[in-house]
Design a protein around this motif. Structure first.
Motif, mmCIF file in Angstrom:
data_model
loop_
_atom_site.group_PDB
_atom_site.id
_atom_site.type_symbol
_atom_site.label_atom_id
_atom_site.label_comp_id
_atom_site.label_asym_id
_atom_site.label_seq_id
_atom_site.Cartn_x
_atom_site.Cartn_y
_atom_site.Cartn_z
ATOM 1 N N PHE A 40 53.150 42.224 32.600
ATOM 2 C CA PHE A 40 53.383 40.808 32.863
ATOM 3 C C PHE A 40 52.149 40.147 33.470
ATOM 4 C CE2 PHE A 40 54.787 37.406 35.778
ATOM 5 C CZ PHE A 40 55.285 36.541 34.825
ATOM 6 N N ARG A 41 51.475 40.889 34.386
ATOM 7 C CA ARG A 41 50.308 40.326 35.058
ATOM 8 C C ARG A 41 49.039 40.480 34.223
ATOM 9 N NH1 ARG A 41 50.298 38.408 40.801
ATOM 10 N NH2 ARG A 41 52.493 37.983 40.926
ATOM 11 N N GLN A 42 49.147 41.163 33.104
ATOM 12 C CA GLN A 42 47.982 41.419 32.245
ATOM 13 C C GLN A 42 46.889 42.171 33.003
ATOM 14 O OE1 GLN A 42 47.545 40.056 28.617
ATOM 15 N NE2 GLN A 42 49.625 40.672 29.090
ATOM 16 N N ILE A 43 47.310 43.162 33.820
ATOM 17 C CA ILE A 43 46.348 43.988 34.530
ATOM 18 C C ILE A 43 45.774 44.995 33.543
ATOM 19 C CG2 ILE A 43 46.005 45.508 36.525
ATOM 20 C CD1 ILE A 43 47.020 42.751 37.253
ATOM 21 N N ASN A 44 44.485 45.262 33.674
ATOM 22 C CA ASN A 44 43.794 46.218 32.816
ATOM 23 C C ASN A 44 43.778 45.803 31.350
ATOM 24 O OD1 ASN A 44 43.303 47.803 35.028
ATOM 25 N ND2 ASN A 44 45.099 49.091 34.706
ATOM 26 N N VAL A 45 44.009 44.522 31.085
ATOM 27 C CA VAL A 45 43.927 44.041 29.716
ATOM 28 C C VAL A 45 42.627 43.249 29.571
ATOM 29 C CG1 VAL A 45 44.978 42.591 27.960
ATOM 30 C CG2 VAL A 45 46.420 43.914 29.505
ATOM 31 N N ALA A 46 41.758 43.706 28.675
ATOM 32 C CA ALA A 46 40.471 43.040 28.488
ATOM 33 C C ALA A 46 40.695 41.644 27.932
ATOM 34 C CB ALA A 46 39.593 43.851 27.547
ATOM 35 N N VAL A 47 39.952 40.669 28.472
ATOM 36 C CA VAL A 47 40.098 39.291 28.028
ATOM 37 C C VAL A 47 38.935 38.947 27.095
ATOM 38 C CG1 VAL A 47 40.232 36.897 28.769
ATOM 39 C CG2 VAL A 47 41.222 38.692 30.186
ATOM 40 N N GLU A 48 39.259 38.547 25.891
ATOM 41 C CA GLU A 48 38.200 38.238 24.927
ATOM 42 C C GLU A 48 37.555 36.897 25.282
ATOM 43 O OE1 GLU A 48 37.529 37.782 20.221
ATOM 44 O OE2 GLU A 48 39.469 38.587 20.853
ATOM 45 N N VAL A 119 39.755 34.985 34.080
ATOM 46 C CA VAL A 119 40.424 36.287 34.144
ATOM 47 C C VAL A 119 41.253 36.400 35.421
ATOM 48 C CG1 VAL A 119 40.095 38.775 34.048
ATOM 49 C CG2 VAL A 119 38.481 37.269 32.885
ATOM 50 N N HIS A 120 40.626 36.146 36.568
ATOM 51 C CA HIS A 120 41.326 36.275 37.846
ATOM 52 C C HIS A 120 41.778 34.908 38.325
ATOM 53 C CE1 HIS A 120 38.528 39.631 37.499
ATOM 54 N NE2 HIS A 120 39.332 40.333 38.257
ATOM 55 N N MET A 150 32.095 47.554 32.588
ATOM 56 C CA MET A 150 32.988 46.806 31.705
ATOM 57 C C MET A 150 32.170 46.015 30.687
ATOM 58 S SD MET A 150 35.763 45.224 34.312
ATOM 59 C CE MET A 150 36.512 46.178 35.628
ATOM 60 N N ALA A 151 32.372 46.296 29.414
ATOM 61 C CA ALA A 151 31.726 45.483 28.380
ATOM 62 C C ALA A 151 32.432 44.133 28.321
ATOM 63 C CB ALA A 151 31.781 46.180 27.035
ATOM 64 N N VAL A 152 33.744 44.135 28.601
ATOM 65 C CA VAL A 152 34.522 42.904 28.683
ATOM 66 C C VAL A 152 35.305 42.975 29.988
ATOM 67 C CG1 VAL A 152 36.233 41.475 27.538
ATOM 68 C CG2 VAL A 152 34.768 42.947 26.180
ATOM 69 N N TRP A 154 38.151 42.737 32.768
ATOM 70 C CA TRP A 154 39.599 42.671 32.898
ATOM 71 C C TRP A 154 39.944 42.697 34.383
ATOM 72 C CZ3 TRP A 154 37.319 47.111 30.641
ATOM 73 C CH2 TRP A 154 37.322 48.248 31.448
ATOM 74 N N GLN A 155 41.188 42.322 34.691
ATOM 75 C CA GLN A 155 41.625 42.347 36.082
ATOM 76 C C GLN A 155 42.143 43.727 36.397
ATOM 77 O OE1 GLN A 155 44.053 39.056 37.263
ATOM 78 N NE2 GLN A 155 44.861 40.107 39.064
ATOM 79 N N GLU A 156 41.670 44.287 37.522
ATOM 80 C CA GLU A 156 42.043 45.664 37.803
ATOM 81 C C GLU A 156 43.088 45.778 38.903
ATOM 82 O OE1 GLU A 156 39.147 48.673 36.596
ATOM 83 O OE2 GLU A 156 39.279 49.302 38.686
ATOM 84 N N GLN A 157 43.151 44.790 39.798
ATOM 85 C CA GLN A 157 44.129 44.806 40.882
ATOM 86 C C GLN A 157 45.158 43.702 40.643
ATOM 87 O OE1 GLN A 157 44.161 47.119 43.062
ATOM 88 N NE2 GLN A 157 42.107 48.008 42.876
ATOM 89 N N PRO A 158 46.397 43.895 41.110
ATOM 90 C CA PRO A 158 47.445 42.912 40.798
ATOM 91 C C PRO A 158 47.360 41.629 41.618
ATOM 92 C CG PRO A 158 48.330 44.684 42.135
ATOM 93 C CD PRO A 158 46.923 45.072 41.820
ATOM 94 N N PHE A 159 46.638 41.638 42.757
ATOM 95 C CA PHE A 159 46.559 40.478 43.644
ATOM 96 C C PHE A 159 47.927 40.039 44.143
ATOM 97 C CE2 PHE A 159 42.281 38.811 41.784
ATOM 98 C CZ PHE A 159 41.679 39.953 42.230
ATOM 99 N N TYR A 160 48.833 41.011 44.396
ATOM 100 C CA TYR A 160 50.071 40.684 45.091
ATOM 101 C C TYR A 160 49.747 40.439 46.543
ATOM 102 C CZ TYR A 160 52.571 42.817 41.193
ATOM 103 O OH TYR A 160 53.045 43.118 39.968
ATOM 104 N N MET A 161 50.664 39.733 47.228
ATOM 105 C CA MET A 161 50.486 39.522 48.656
ATOM 106 C C MET A 161 50.416 40.876 49.371
ATOM 107 S SD MET A 161 52.627 36.950 50.940
ATOM 108 C CE MET A 161 53.431 37.596 52.371
ATOM 109 N N GLY A 162 51.260 41.816 48.941
ATOM 110 C CA GLY A 162 51.274 43.127 49.579
ATOM 111 C C GLY A 162 49.939 43.835 49.445
ATOM 112 N N TRP A 163 49.264 43.597 48.323
ATOM 113 C CA TRP A 163 47.965 44.229 48.101
ATOM 114 C C TRP A 163 46.931 43.663 49.065
ATOM 115 C CZ3 TRP A 163 43.436 41.950 46.163
ATOM 116 C CH2 TRP A 163 42.405 42.860 45.887
ATOM 117 N N CYS A 164 46.946 42.345 49.257
ATOM 118 C CA CYS A 164 46.029 41.732 50.232
ATOM 119 C C CYS A 164 46.322 42.297 51.626
ATOM 120 C CB CYS A 164 46.182 40.219 50.292
ATOM 121 S SG CYS A 164 46.050 39.323 48.748
ATOM 122 N N PHE A 165 47.626 42.412 51.962
ATOM 123 C CA PHE A 165 48.024 42.882 53.289
ATOM 124 C C PHE A 165 47.590 44.314 53.523
ATOM 125 C CE2 PHE A 165 50.946 40.303 55.951
ATOM 126 C CZ PHE A 165 50.701 39.100 55.332
#
Lengths: 219, 209
Positions: A40-48, A119-120, A150-152, A154-165
């Motif tokens: 859903f968050r498109q984590i680890n999905v390369a963005v063209e 991307v982010h 990364m040649a292209v 992508w977002q590697e972390q989900p950037f949830y509030m819990g992740w920041c915390f």
């Protein structure tokens, strides 16, 4: 006319009420898992991108520092996307005949910006600031991963509030010397807790109370 | 009797349709207007301006706050139109450290960390950056480096096939840092041509260790 439903059908009805409730709970759970999934968050999905720009080549191979292009990352809340002129400092002379460079040259000549795909992104109700993190010894790779490979992007972390915390509660587990912030291959030493605690003191990192205060990020 | 009956059925009807209200409450959680608020953040597209950019390009002729005195030695490296071999402020160890950091970010990509004009980019051949250790550049005033960072290098005839050989770095390196880089390049030049006499007497016995 006889009864259509036998007497014990009442049990079925009661059971189906429970089944219905269960189904509802399951649906909520499934939706919850779906909305928190990497898919859903498109984590680890390369963005063209409109131009086949590669960090792996420019940073990994050529060794161009992040700040050569993302100039404002250590000065402002925002890490700018480089102006076309920045590309042209090299590509006015390098690979000028390449079709992959043609859109850059065109953008430079017409003044029309290149439309990079973002991307982010954190929601508008969250305030994020790059310079404070970078200048207090939090490396790019902590949040963006190995950009230099990364040649292209992508977002590697989900950037949830819990992740920041997770980090705002224990900065000593993630902090590194300022000189290593732009080093994508930095590996934390075995005695990170010891080193980290010293660095937190040395750089005067704000207290945990302050870093987990709602108004730090929601202002 | 009649009235009592109808009242009861009203209550029953209310209870029966209360789930509509519950559903409504569920739906309120689906708002996304706080995620994407009516403000425009950096680089967010705008429908208001014809070119779709929310961040506006600088208006022609705009003067940046604090940079209204463009003619001073600090901002041009020149006194009466001549480059002078002088720094606008004293050179300290901190300034050289700052110069080294900025040089490594913006210049070493092409000119190499030692200033020999050798780097991964130069290796590709299309760009031939200057070697800072040639005699001509050792003789120029220190403000020449400031001038080059500010204006870049232009080759050839603008009316024919002249081209910007090295671009200006004025938009990315601020004035103080340009001077710091200039001082650092001077230090680099000295380092490549140092003799034993340049080393303080009390530190000479550490040489060769």
């Amino acid at each position: 006319m006889g009864q259509i439903f036998p007497r014990n059908a009442n049990l079925l009805i009661r059971l189906s009420i429970f089944a219905g409730l269960l189904l509802f709970v399951e649906l909520v759970l499934i939706l919850g898992v779906y909305f928190r999934s990497n898919y859903f968050r498109q984590i680890n999905v390369a963005v063209e991108q409109p131009i086949a720009f590669s960090h792996q080549l420019h940073n990994g191979v050529l060794g161009v520092d992040c700040r050569y292009c993302h100039v404002s990352v250590d000065k402002s809340y925002f890490a700018n996307i480089p102006a076309t002129e920045t590309c042209m400092t090299c590509h006015s002379q390098i690979k000028t005949n390449s079709t992959k460079i043609a859109p850059v040259v065109e953008s430079y000549n017409t003044g029309e910006p290149i439309e990079w795909i973002r991307v982010h992104n954190v929601p508008d109700f969250v305030y994020f600031n790059h310079s404070i993190h970078v200048n207090k010894g939090i490396g790019c790779s902590e949040c963006h991963g190995q950009i230099n490979e990364m040649a292209v992007v992508w977002q590697e972390q989900p950037f949830y509030m819990g992740w920041c915390f997770d980090c705002h509660r224990n900065p000593e587990q993630y902090i590194r010397p300022r000189s290593e912030v732009y080093n994508m291959n930095y590996v934390h030493p075995a005695d990170q807790l010891q080193v980290g605690t010293d660095l937190v003191k040395q750089y005067g990192v704000a207290s945990k109370e302050q870093l987990t205060n709602c108004s730090t990020c929601h202002r | 009797m009649q009235t009592l009956r109808s009242r009861r059925s009203l209550l029953a009807r209310l209870v029966r349709y209360s789930w509509v209200g519950l559903l409504g409450m569920l739906l309120t959680a689906c708002h996304t207007d706080m995620y994407n608020q009516a403000k425009l953040q950096t680089y967010e597209p705008s429908t208001f301006f014809a070119d779709g950019r929310a961040s506006r390009p600088v208006v022609a002729g705009a003067v940046v706050v604090g940079q209204d005195e463009v003619d001073t030695f600090l901002n041009t490296g020149k006194i009466d139109g001549e480059l002078v071999d002088m720094m606008p402020f004293p050179v300290t160890a901190d300034l050289l450290a700052r110069g080294q950091q900025q040089y490594t970010i913006y210049c070493s990509v092409c000119h190499g960390v030692a200033g020999l004009g050798q780097s991964a980019v130069a290796e590709r051949g299309a760009i031939v950056p200057a070697n800072f250790h040639q005699q001509r550049l050792r003789d120029v005033p220190v403000s020449h480096f400031f001038d080059i960072i500010t204006n870049g290098v232009y080759r050839g005839d603008p009316t024919k096939d002249g081209y910007q050989s090295m671009f200006s770095y004025a938009s990315r390196v601020k004035v103080e840092d340009r001077w710091a880089i200039a001082a650092y390049i001077r230090a680099l030049q000295l380092s490549q041509n140092a003799t034993v006499d340049d080393v303080p007497l009390d530190m000479r016995d550490q040489l060769g260790q």
